[in-house]
Design an enzyme around this catalytic site. Structure first.
Site, PDB file in Angstrom:
ATOM      1  N   ASP A  31      43.252  37.631  49.373  1.00 12.62           N
ATOM      2  CA  ASP A  31      44.437  37.852  48.545  1.00 12.62           C
ATOM      3  C   ASP A  31      45.666  37.879  49.466  1.00 12.62           C
ATOM      4  OD1 ASP A  31      44.921  39.260  45.483  1.00 12.62           O
ATOM      5  OD2 ASP A  31      46.542  39.363  46.957  1.00 12.62           O
ATOM      6  N   ILE A  32      46.726  37.225  49.034  1.00 10.34           N
ATOM      7  CA  ILE A  32      47.940  37.100  49.847  1.00 10.34           C
ATOM      8  C   ILE A  32      48.658  38.448  49.983  1.00 10.34           C
ATOM      9  CG2 ILE A  32      49.638  36.538  48.057  1.00 10.34           C
ATOM     10  CD1 ILE A  32      50.451  34.108  49.802  1.00 10.34           C
ATOM     11  N   ASN A  88      41.207  41.592  36.121  1.00  7.33           N
ATOM     12  CA  ASN A  88      42.332  41.939  35.252  1.00  7.33           C
ATOM     13  C   ASN A  88      42.321  40.933  34.105  1.00  7.33           C
ATOM     14  OD1 ASN A  88      43.184  44.006  36.965  1.00  7.33           O
ATOM     15  ND2 ASN A  88      44.390  42.610  38.222  1.00  7.33           N
ATOM     16  N   HIS A 101      39.556  35.204  38.018  1.00 11.69           N
ATOM     17  CA  HIS A 101      39.218  35.561  39.401  1.00 11.69           C
ATOM     18  C   HIS A 101      38.697  36.985  39.442  1.00 11.69           C
ATOM     19  CE1 HIS A 101      43.487  36.318  38.638  1.00 11.69           C
ATOM     20  NE2 HIS A 101      43.369  37.391  39.412  1.00 11.69           N
ATOM     21  N   HIS A 103      38.301  40.267  41.743  1.00 13.22           N
ATOM     22  CA  HIS A 103      38.833  40.934  42.936  1.00 13.22           C
ATOM     23  C   HIS A 103      37.717  41.723  43.613  1.00 13.22           C
ATOM     24  CE1 HIS A 103      43.298  40.717  42.027  1.00 13.22           C
ATOM     25  NE2 HIS A 103      42.829  40.510  40.815  1.00 13.22           N
TER      26      HIS A 103
END
Ligand code: AMP
Ligand code: ZN
Length: 108
Positions: A31-32, A88, A101, A103
């Site tokens: 994750d950025i 989410n 996606h 997490h």
């Protein structure tokens, strides 16, 4: 022309994002904006908007997402210490990128 989905671009390697793991069904990258010392995103190659949009035929994808999360936690050395897995779903659920996606956060 409509701009292409960011995670489709990453999965198709059309952006310079480092891919940590890849198979036929999914890709894994960092994750950025990490919410933990380790924050990975496990992303199906197929464009699915959210959990709400899964269909019966997507069962193998969902299964692969979870098994890959388990393997990645082990590989990254955080399996023992523990981690969180979450999706989410839609705006009210905090989803910002409308390509499914999973997490994986941990490493505390
Ligand atoms: P969500 O809120 O569940 O849709 O999560 C989207 C996640 O994607 C956020 O945690 C962002 O930090 C992350 N993100 C956004 N752009 C990128 C990118 N180019 N590379 C990696 N992660 C990204
Ligand atoms: Zn997409």
């Amino acid at each position: 022309m409509k701009k292409k989905c960011l995670f489709c671009q990453i999965a198709n390697r059309e952006t310079p994002t480092e891919i940590l793991f890849e198979n036929d069904l999914l890709v894994v990258f960092k994750d950025i904006k990490p919410a933990a010392p380790l924050h990975l995103l496990i992303v199906p190659k197929k464009h699915i908007r959210s959990i709400n949009d899964l269909t019966e035929s997507d069962r193998p994808i969902l299964s692969e997402l979870l098994m890959t999360a388990k393997d990645m936690a082990e590989r990254q050395g955080i399996a023992e210490s523990g981690y969180r897995l979450f999706f989410n779903v839609e705006r009210g659920g905090g989803q910002l990128i409308f390509h499914l996606h999973l997490h994986l956060i941990g490493g505390w």
